[in-house]
Design an enzyme around this catalytic site. Structure first.
Site, PDB file in Angstrom:
ATOM      1  N   CYS A  18       0.661 -10.335   1.910  1.00 58.17           N
ATOM      2  CA  CYS A  18       1.308 -11.032   1.488  1.00 58.17           C
ATOM      3  C   CYS A  18       2.152 -10.734   0.481  1.00 58.17           C
ATOM      4  O   CYS A  18       1.352  -9.721  -0.245  1.00 58.17           O
ATOM      5  CB  CYS A  18       1.128 -12.683   0.627  1.00 58.17           C
ATOM      6  N   CYS A 258      -5.475  -2.227  -6.434  1.00 55.45           N
ATOM      7  CA  CYS A 258      -6.172  -1.745  -5.614  1.00 55.45           C
ATOM      8  C   CYS A 258      -4.505   0.167  -5.141  1.00 55.45           C
ATOM      9  O   CYS A 258      -3.658  -0.128  -5.318  1.00 55.45           O
ATOM     10  CB  CYS A 258      -4.989  -2.568  -4.516  1.00 55.45           C
ATOM     11  N   SER A 305       4.591   5.221   6.920  1.00 58.57           N
ATOM     12  CA  SER A 305       3.843   5.621   6.150  1.00 58.57           C
ATOM     13  C   SER A 305       3.608   7.695   6.125  1.00 58.57           C
ATOM     14  O   SER A 305       2.724   7.774   4.702  1.00 58.57           O
ATOM     15  CB  SER A 305       2.700   4.834   5.713  1.00 58.57           C
ATOM     16  N   ASP A 367      -1.744  10.786   9.063  1.00 54.30           N
ATOM     17  CA  ASP A 367      -1.522   9.756   9.318  1.00 54.30           C
ATOM     18  C   ASP A 367      -2.142   8.976   7.862  1.00 54.30           C
ATOM     19  O   ASP A 367      -2.884   9.285   7.099  1.00 54.30           O
ATOM     20  CB  ASP A 367      -2.209   8.352  10.067  1.00 54.30           C
ATOM     21  N   ASP A 368      -2.062   7.581   7.764  1.00 57.13           N
ATOM     22  CA  ASP A 368      -2.380   7.045   6.510  1.00 57.13           C
ATOM     23  C   ASP A 368      -4.265   6.308   5.973  1.00 57.13           C
ATOM     24  O   ASP A 368      -4.444   6.546   5.305  1.00 57.13           O
ATOM     25  CB  ASP A 368      -1.707   6.107   5.608  1.00 57.13           C
ATOM     26  N   CYS A 404     -12.408  -5.129   2.972  1.00 56.17           N
ATOM     27  CA  CYS A 404     -11.460  -5.592   1.276  1.00 56.17           C
ATOM     28  C   CYS A 404     -11.721  -7.103   1.848  1.00 56.17           C
ATOM     29  O   CYS A 404     -11.503  -7.889   2.741  1.00 56.17           O
ATOM     30  CB  CYS A 404     -10.216  -5.320   2.078  1.00 56.17           C
ATOM     31  N   CYS A 456      -9.262  -0.517  -7.710  1.00 54.41           N
ATOM     32  CA  CYS A 456     -10.546  -0.291  -6.875  1.00 54.41           C
ATOM     33  C   CYS A 456      -9.762   0.111  -5.440  1.00 54.41           C
ATOM     34  O   CYS A 456      -9.606   1.018  -5.291  1.00 54.41           O
ATOM     35  CB  CYS A 456      -9.747  -1.768  -6.441  1.00 54.41           C
ATOM     36  N   CYS A 459     -12.933  -0.684  -0.351  1.00 59.68           N
ATOM     37  CA  CYS A 459     -12.896   0.024   0.773  1.00 59.68           C
ATOM     38  C   CYS A 459     -13.550   1.447   1.425  1.00 59.68           C
ATOM     39  O   CYS A 459     -13.657   1.879   2.373  1.00 59.68           O
ATOM     40  CB  CYS A 459     -11.973  -0.968   1.202  1.00 59.68           C
TER      41      CYS A 459
HETATM   42  S1  SF4 Z   1     -10.596  -2.725  -0.777  1.00 53.58           S
HETATM   43 FE1  SF4 Z   1      -9.433  -1.193  -1.038  1.00 53.58          FE
HETATM   44  S2  SF4 Z   1      -7.747  -2.882   0.249  1.00 53.58           S
HETATM   45 FE2  SF4 Z   1      -9.126  -3.924  -0.743  1.00 53.58          FE
HETATM   46  S3  SF4 Z   1      -7.936  -4.425  -3.537  1.00 53.58           S
HETATM   47 FE3  SF4 Z   1      -9.692  -2.155  -3.302  1.00 53.58          FE
HETATM   48  S4  SF4 Z   1      -8.981  -0.290  -2.389  1.00 53.58           S
HETATM   49 FE4  SF4 Z   1      -7.851  -1.953  -1.887  1.00 53.58          FE
END
Ligand code: SF4
Length: 492
Positions: A18, A258, A305, A367-368, A404, A456, A459
């Site tokens: 979003c 993030c 990317s 690749d990302d 996530c 963060c 993931c």
């Molecule tokens: S878990 Fe990964 S994708 Fe989700 S907010 Fe945290 S860093 Fe971003």
């Protein structure tokens, strides 16, 4: 990694979740500006788009499924007359598949006054709040967390008759990731969760013409607004005839922006929290070349990317960069069922190798990310069929081993390849000659200019900055091996 575009197939990547955009600008065509802002942010969500406009008396809104340019035309924009607007482009993470009801902005009534709310992120504790509100007779039109937030703000404001209080009280209750914009008939509000997980920035129109809020700075650029600053974690910012007024809505928590925004979600021409996204991607490639060198003839980037880090990798390693993979820019996610033969072509709907560049060459392919691995496997196969003699995959994010819960659509752990295979197993299964991921330290070192003090990275690490409710975690945290163990126990 390229998005799967076929109906019924889950995308083999972390998907954007979003875009939000807001304008306060008396005398300007705020609906048109919001439309352009959303177009600049279209990469963050392509399922639905909506704009709500306040004219001092009430709120009018239009929204529908589809891209911004499919939802809005001259006539629909002309009907949205006012001086404050919020807009939204959606990729569904909460509330299931695309539907008109789930499209935003959400409209709530506070007595006779309407408000419009647009949300980027995911709230993790809305079940309880929803049940509470339903117990008080509040009715919901969708199953989205964003509508719960809109109704929660409306409910509190109804009793206090003070919108900022309503927002503040709702922020005290809501948990998870949120970057939100809200329009009342005469004011614009922007607020962000205490950890600042999803981005949100403030811009100023020239000559004091007004204010703009956007998920990314590329949304400011398109309407000619100058970047002022990011909305701080836990902050509420209001824009109205008195100008901009900022206050701390709830105390800021541990900063946890993030880090994946820099890897993939954000546009390369955006600056997030002081850090150029393009430069961060170049840095990732440079650092990956140091961490995981390869003997090869060419460096290729998987568009879009993967291209800036491929340039960084090439520069650092001295291996020439080449445009060897062409992207079809006009294939988005489609709901049109392709033929069975087209399904087998899969990835080629979106990416096609340049045989004249690739044939007979040893490739480093940047690749990302790798999520489930299916697309990487097809990519490697496609490059070999185009004549590559070796394919060395280099990934500019660490292994994605955890889902996530903060506004990005991901699989449960049992679907994530890195949670279920070792590096060697992944390399063998994908069919690459070698496979390497950037280290977490390397990724963090790629964003040296970011002003926030913490990221963060859940993931990659499973270290979640906002607690995940046990019921949600239980469903999502089991690997394939865990499932086998549970099954084996059940059979003892
Ligand atoms: S878990 Fe990964 S994708 Fe989700 S907010 Fe945290 S860093 Fe971003």
């Amino acid at each position: 990694m390229s998005t799967s575009v076929l109906p019924g197939e889950r995308p083999d990547r972390l998907e954007e979740a979003c875009a939000v955009f807001g304008v306060y600008a008396p005398g300007e065509d705020v609906a048109r500006m919001t439309c352009f802002g959303l177009q600049a942010l279209q990469h963050r969500g392509q399922e639905s788009a909506g704009i709500a406009v306040g004219d001092g008396e009430t709120i009018m809104a239009a929204k529908d499924l589809g891209l911004v340019t499919q939802v809005f035309d001259e006539a629909s924009l002309a009907a949205l007359d006012g001086f404050v607007a919020v807009g939204h482009a959606r990729y569904s993470t909460s509330g299931g598949a695309a539907s008109w009801e789930a499209a935003q902005p959400h409209i709530s009534a506070i007595d006779d006054v309407l408000i419009a709310l647009a949300h980027n992120g995911t709230l993790v504790n809305t079940d309880r709040i929803r049940a509470l509100l339903e117990g008080r007779g509040v009715q919901f039109r969708s199953s989205t967390d964003s509508e719960v937030a809109a109704k929660a703000i409306g409910e509190v404001t109804q009793t206090t008759h003070h919108l900022r209080n309503g927002i503040r009280r709702a922020m005290e209750e809501l948990s998870g990731a949120y970057a939100m914009v809200l329009a009342s008939p005469s004011s614009l509000y922007a607020f962000r969760d205490p950890n600042g997980i999803r981005p949100l920035c403030i811009g100023k129109l020239p000559d004091g013409r007004g204010w703009v809020v956007s998920s990314e700075t590329c949304g400011l650029d398109i309407v000619g607004a100058e970047y002022v600053r990011d909305v701080a974690p836990g902050e509420i910012v209001r824009f109205n005839e008195e100008g901009m007024y900022a206050e701390q809505g709830v105390p800021a928590g541990e900063p946890a922006a993030c880090i994946f925004e820099y890897v993939y979600f954000a546009r390369p021409d955006s600056v997030i929290d002081g850090q150029s996204v393009y430069q961060a991607r170049r840095n990732m490639g440079r650092i990956l070349a140091q961490e995981a060198p390869a003997e090869a003839d060419l460096v290729l980037g998987v568009p879009d990317s993967g291209v800036p880090p491929a340039l960084g990798y090439a520069h650092e390693s001295g291996i020439p960069y080449a445009d060897g993979i062409v992207k079809n820019r006009y294939v988005g996610r489609t709901f049109i069922e392709p033929t069975q033969a087209m399904r087998q072509l899969g990835i080629r709907l979106k990416l096609n190798p340049l045989r004249s560049v690739i044939e007979g060459q040893r490739l480093v392919v940047i690749d990302d990310s790798i999520v489930r691995g299916n697309t990487s496997k097809k990519l490697v196969q496609m490059l070999r069929e185009a004549g590559a003699t070796e394919v060395h995959l280099r990934i500019v994010s660490p292994e994605v081993g955890w889902p996530c819960f903060y506004g990005i659509d991901t699989d449960t752990r049992d679907q994530l390849i890195a949670a279920n295979m070792t590096l060697d197993e992944m390399n063998e299964w994908i069919g690459s000659d070698s496979l390497a991921f950037i280290s977490l330290e390397g990724l963090r070192a790629s964003v040296p200019d970011a002003r926030c003090q913490g990221f963060c990275d859940a993931c990659f690490t499973g270290d979640y900055p906002v607690e995940i409710p046990a019921a949600v975690a239980k469903k999502s945290f089991l690997t394939k091996k865990d499932f086998e163990d549970v099954y084996a126990e059940g059979n003892q």
